[in-house]
Design a protein around this motif. Structure first.
Motif, PDB file in Angstrom:
ATOM      1  N   THR A  30     -78.851 -12.379  69.058  1.00  0.00           N
ATOM      2  CA  THR A  30     -78.235 -11.414  68.143  1.00  0.00           C
ATOM      3  C   THR A  30     -77.289 -12.038  67.142  1.00  0.00           C
ATOM      4  OG1 THR A  30     -76.370 -11.008  69.622  1.00  0.00           O
ATOM      5  CG2 THR A  30     -78.323  -9.606  69.910  1.00  0.00           C
ATOM      6  N   GLY A  31     -76.786 -13.241  67.404  1.00  0.00           N
ATOM      7  CA  GLY A  31     -75.822 -13.876  66.519  1.00  0.00           C
ATOM      8  C   GLY A  31     -74.417 -13.319  66.673  1.00  0.00           C
ATOM      9  N   ILE A  32     -74.216 -12.432  67.655  1.00  0.00           N
ATOM     10  CA  ILE A  32     -72.913 -11.814  67.887  1.00  0.00           C
ATOM     11  C   ILE A  32     -72.047 -12.784  68.692  1.00  0.00           C
ATOM     12  CG2 ILE A  32     -71.715  -9.907  69.044  1.00  0.00           C
ATOM     13  CD1 ILE A  32     -74.249  -8.238  68.526  1.00  0.00           C
ATOM     14  N   PRO A  33     -70.776 -12.960  68.292  1.00  0.00           N
ATOM     15  CA  PRO A  33     -69.888 -13.842  69.064  1.00  0.00           C
ATOM     16  C   PRO A  33     -69.790 -13.361  70.501  1.00  0.00           C
ATOM     17  CG  PRO A  33     -68.851 -13.207  67.008  1.00  0.00           C
ATOM     18  CD  PRO A  33     -70.098 -12.372  67.146  1.00  0.00           C
ATOM     19  N   LYS A  34     -69.782 -14.295  71.444  1.00  0.00           N
ATOM     20  CA  LYS A  34     -69.665 -13.918  72.844  1.00  0.00           C
ATOM     21  C   LYS A  34     -68.375 -14.487  73.437  1.00  0.00           C
ATOM     22  CE  LYS A  34     -72.540 -17.684  74.543  1.00  0.00           C
ATOM     23  NZ  LYS A  34     -73.743 -18.043  75.262  1.00  0.00           N
ATOM     24  N   PRO A  35     -67.748 -13.722  74.323  1.00  0.00           N
ATOM     25  CA  PRO A  35     -66.514 -14.200  74.944  1.00  0.00           C
ATOM     26  C   PRO A  35     -66.825 -15.240  76.020  1.00  0.00           C
ATOM     27  CG  PRO A  35     -67.087 -12.040  75.789  1.00  0.00           C
ATOM     28  CD  PRO A  35     -68.075 -12.359  74.713  1.00  0.00           C
ATOM     29  N   PRO A  36     -65.843 -16.047  76.373  1.00  0.00           N
ATOM     30  CA  PRO A  36     -66.060 -17.048  77.424  1.00  0.00           C
ATOM     31  C   PRO A  36     -66.091 -16.387  78.793  1.00  0.00           C
ATOM     32  CG  PRO A  36     -63.773 -17.020  76.789  1.00  0.00           C
ATOM     33  CD  PRO A  36     -64.488 -16.069  75.860  1.00  0.00           C
ATOM     34  N   SER A  37     -66.534 -17.110  79.792  1.00  0.00           N
ATOM     35  CA  SER A  37     -66.411 -16.627  81.169  1.00  0.00           C
ATOM     36  C   SER A  37     -65.517 -17.616  81.907  1.00  0.00           C
ATOM     37  CB  SER A  37     -67.778 -16.497  81.834  1.00  0.00           C
ATOM     38  OG  SER A  37     -68.454 -17.721  81.837  1.00  0.00           O
ATOM     39  N   PHE A  38     -64.747 -17.092  82.831  1.00  0.00           N
ATOM     40  CA  PHE A  38     -63.759 -17.889  83.547  1.00  0.00           C
ATOM     41  C   PHE A  38     -64.105 -17.932  85.022  1.00  0.00           C
ATOM     42  CE2 PHE A  38     -61.738 -15.980  79.853  1.00  0.00           C
ATOM     43  CZ  PHE A  38     -61.210 -17.094  79.233  1.00  0.00           C
ATOM     44  N   ASN A  39     -63.516 -18.886  85.733  1.00  0.00           N
ATOM     45  CA  ASN A  39     -63.685 -18.924  87.184  1.00  0.00           C
ATOM     46  C   ASN A  39     -62.342 -18.650  87.840  1.00  0.00           C
ATOM     47  OD1 ASN A  39     -62.206 -21.391  87.406  1.00  0.00           O
ATOM     48  ND2 ASN A  39     -64.050 -22.528  86.861  1.00  0.00           N
ATOM     49  N   GLY A  40     -62.359 -18.512  89.145  1.00  0.00           N
ATOM     50  CA  GLY A  40     -61.162 -18.151  89.884  1.00  0.00           C
ATOM     51  C   GLY A  40     -60.022 -19.144  89.725  1.00  0.00           C
ATOM     52  N   SER A  41     -60.329 -20.438  89.653  1.00  0.00           N
ATOM     53  CA  SER A  41     -59.254 -21.424  89.526  1.00  0.00           C
ATOM     54  C   SER A  41     -58.587 -21.341  88.149  1.00  0.00           C
ATOM     55  CB  SER A  41     -59.767 -22.839  89.799  1.00  0.00           C
ATOM     56  OG  SER A  41     -60.723 -23.213  88.846  1.00  0.00           O
ATOM     57  N   ILE A  77     -62.607 -10.419  69.823  1.00  0.00           N
ATOM     58  CA  ILE A  77     -63.139 -10.419  71.187  1.00  0.00           C
ATOM     59  C   ILE A  77     -62.269 -11.230  72.148  1.00  0.00           C
ATOM     60  CG2 ILE A  77     -65.536  -9.974  70.547  1.00  0.00           C
ATOM     61  CD1 ILE A  77     -66.067 -12.965  70.734  1.00  0.00           C
ATOM     62  N   GLY A  78     -61.057 -11.540  71.746  1.00  0.00           N
ATOM     63  CA  GLY A  78     -60.134 -12.291  72.594  1.00  0.00           C
ATOM     64  C   GLY A  78     -59.099 -11.372  73.202  1.00  0.00           C
ATOM     65  N   PRO A  79     -58.156 -11.944  73.955  1.00  0.00           N
ATOM     66  CA  PRO A  79     -57.080 -11.127  74.519  1.00  0.00           C
ATOM     67  C   PRO A  79     -56.196 -10.558  73.408  1.00  0.00           C
ATOM     68  CG  PRO A  79     -56.713 -13.471  74.965  1.00  0.00           C
ATOM     69  CD  PRO A  79     -58.045 -13.350  74.301  1.00  0.00           C
ATOM     70  N   ALA A  80     -55.533  -9.454  73.716  1.00  0.00           N
ATOM     71  CA  ALA A  80     -54.623  -8.824  72.752  1.00  0.00           C
ATOM     72  C   ALA A  80     -53.551  -9.829  72.335  1.00  0.00           C
ATOM     73  CB  ALA A  80     -53.977  -7.596  73.366  1.00  0.00           C
ATOM     74  N   SER A  81     -53.224  -9.827  71.056  1.00  0.00           N
ATOM     75  CA  SER A  81     -52.215 -10.746  70.539  1.00  0.00           C
ATOM     76  C   SER A  81     -51.323 -10.012  69.553  1.00  0.00           C
ATOM     77  CB  SER A  81     -52.884 -11.939  69.853  1.00  0.00           C
ATOM     78  OG  SER A  81     -53.644 -11.499  68.748  1.00  0.00           O
ATOM     79  N   ALA A  82     -50.235 -10.651  69.193  1.00  0.00           N
ATOM     80  CA  ALA A  82     -49.306 -10.096  68.210  1.00  0.00           C
ATOM     81  C   ALA A  82     -48.731 -11.260  67.414  1.00  0.00           C
ATOM     82  CB  ALA A  82     -48.193  -9.334  68.918  1.00  0.00           C
ATOM     83  N   ASN A  94     -49.651 -10.646  80.731  1.00  0.00           N
ATOM     84  CA  ASN A  94     -50.453  -9.562  81.306  1.00  0.00           C
ATOM     85  C   ASN A  94     -51.732  -9.321  80.521  1.00  0.00           C
ATOM     86  OD1 ASN A  94     -48.610  -9.210  83.345  1.00  0.00           O
ATOM     87  ND2 ASN A  94     -47.592  -7.456  82.381  1.00  0.00           N
ATOM     88  N   ASP A  95     -51.667  -9.406  79.190  1.00  0.00           N
ATOM     89  CA  ASP A  95     -52.867  -9.215  78.369  1.00  0.00           C
ATOM     90  C   ASP A  95     -53.878 -10.336  78.609  1.00  0.00           C
ATOM     91  OD1 ASP A  95     -51.818  -6.893  77.227  1.00  0.00           O
ATOM     92  OD2 ASP A  95     -50.945  -7.998  75.536  1.00  0.00           O
ATOM     93  N   VAL A  96     -53.383 -11.562  78.719  1.00  0.00           N
ATOM     94  CA  VAL A  96     -54.263 -12.716  78.957  1.00  0.00           C
ATOM     95  C   VAL A  96     -54.914 -12.609  80.328  1.00  0.00           C
ATOM     96  CG1 VAL A  96     -54.332 -15.225  79.263  1.00  0.00           C
ATOM     97  CG2 VAL A  96     -53.036 -14.226  77.367  1.00  0.00           C
ATOM     98  N   LEU A  97     -54.135 -12.276  81.354  1.00  0.00           N
ATOM     99  CA  LEU A  97     -54.687 -12.167  82.704  1.00  0.00           C
ATOM    100  C   LEU A  97     -55.702 -11.028  82.807  1.00  0.00           C
ATOM    101  CD1 LEU A  97     -51.510 -12.865  84.855  1.00  0.00           C
ATOM    102  CD2 LEU A  97     -53.442 -14.392  84.422  1.00  0.00           C
ATOM    103  N   THR A  98     -55.423  -9.911  82.143  1.00  0.00           N
ATOM    104  CA  THR A  98     -56.365  -8.785  82.129  1.00  0.00           C
ATOM    105  C   THR A  98     -57.674  -9.208  81.477  1.00  0.00           C
ATOM    106  OG1 THR A  98     -54.567  -7.173  82.068  1.00  0.00           O
ATOM    107  CG2 THR A  98     -56.726  -6.416  81.313  1.00  0.00           C
ATOM    108  N   TYR A  99     -57.571  -9.902  80.350  1.00  0.00           N
ATOM    109  CA  TYR A  99     -58.758 -10.385  79.640  1.00  0.00           C
ATOM    110  C   TYR A  99     -59.547 -11.360  80.505  1.00  0.00           C
ATOM    111  CZ  TYR A  99     -61.605 -12.704  76.113  1.00  0.00           C
ATOM    112  OH  TYR A  99     -62.660 -13.227  75.404  1.00  0.00           O
ATOM    113  N   MET A 100     -58.854 -12.317  81.092  1.00  0.00           N
ATOM    114  CA  MET A 100     -59.538 -13.317  81.907  1.00  0.00           C
ATOM    115  C   MET A 100     -60.193 -12.683  83.127  1.00  0.00           C
ATOM    116  SD  MET A 100     -57.005 -16.616  81.693  1.00  0.00           S
ATOM    117  CE  MET A 100     -58.127 -17.735  82.547  1.00  0.00           C
ATOM    118  N   HIS A 101     -59.509 -11.737  83.747  1.00  0.00           N
ATOM    119  CA  HIS A 101     -60.082 -11.072  84.910  1.00  0.00           C
ATOM    120  C   HIS A 101     -61.355 -10.309  84.529  1.00  0.00           C
ATOM    121  CE1 HIS A 101     -60.016  -9.720  89.005  1.00  0.00           C
ATOM    122  NE2 HIS A 101     -60.161  -8.478  88.611  1.00  0.00           N
ATOM    123  N   ALA A 102     -61.341  -9.676  83.373  1.00  0.00           N
ATOM    124  CA  ALA A 102     -62.516  -8.933  82.909  1.00  0.00           C
ATOM    125  C   ALA A 102     -63.689  -9.858  82.595  1.00  0.00           C
ATOM    126  CB  ALA A 102     -62.160  -8.110  81.676  1.00  0.00           C
TER     127      ALA A 102
END
Length: 109
Positions: A30-41, A77-82, A94-102
């Motif tokens: 699709t050419g759509i940007p995709k978010p990364p995937s993370f592991n537990g560590s 498509i990244g974590p919330a920022s300001a 909290n925003d970063v951890l929520t994003y990574m957990h998702a």
């Protein structure tokens, strides 16, 4: 000094950096940007992040390059920022951890 003469740790670090530096940012169909995937560590490491952090600190804590974190933010498509009053991009833990957990790969927690 050629690649064979370097200590193994240096070659591994360089290869890890190269792999992080040039991830496949788009879905090939699709050419759509995709978010990364993370592991537990990675998720566990990010829990040590300060309550608010600048873009470079956040990128290190997430295990991403600064340019890839910026790419995610710009494409929405990244974590919330300001932005703080100086214009620096900041992220809340909290925003970063929520994003990574998702975006954590199943079975890695």
């Amino acid at each position: 000094m050629n690649e064979k003469d370097r200590p193994t740790a240096m070659r591994t670090a360089r290869n890890d950096y190269t792999a992080q530096k040039s991830p496949n940012h788009h879905d090939s169909t699709t050419g759509i940007p995709k978010p990364p995937s993370f592991n537990g560590s990675q998720l566990l490491e990010a829990q040590g992040m300060p309550r608010t952090a600048t873009e470079p600190v956040t990128a290190v804590m997430m295990g991403l390059s600064i340019s890839y974190l910026r790419f995610l933010r710009i494409n929405g498509i990244g974590p919330a920022s300001a932005m703080d009053r100086t214009g620096a991009v900041i992220y809340r833990r909290n925003d970063v951890l929520t994003y990574m957990h998702a975006h954590t790969r199943k079975g890695t927690l």
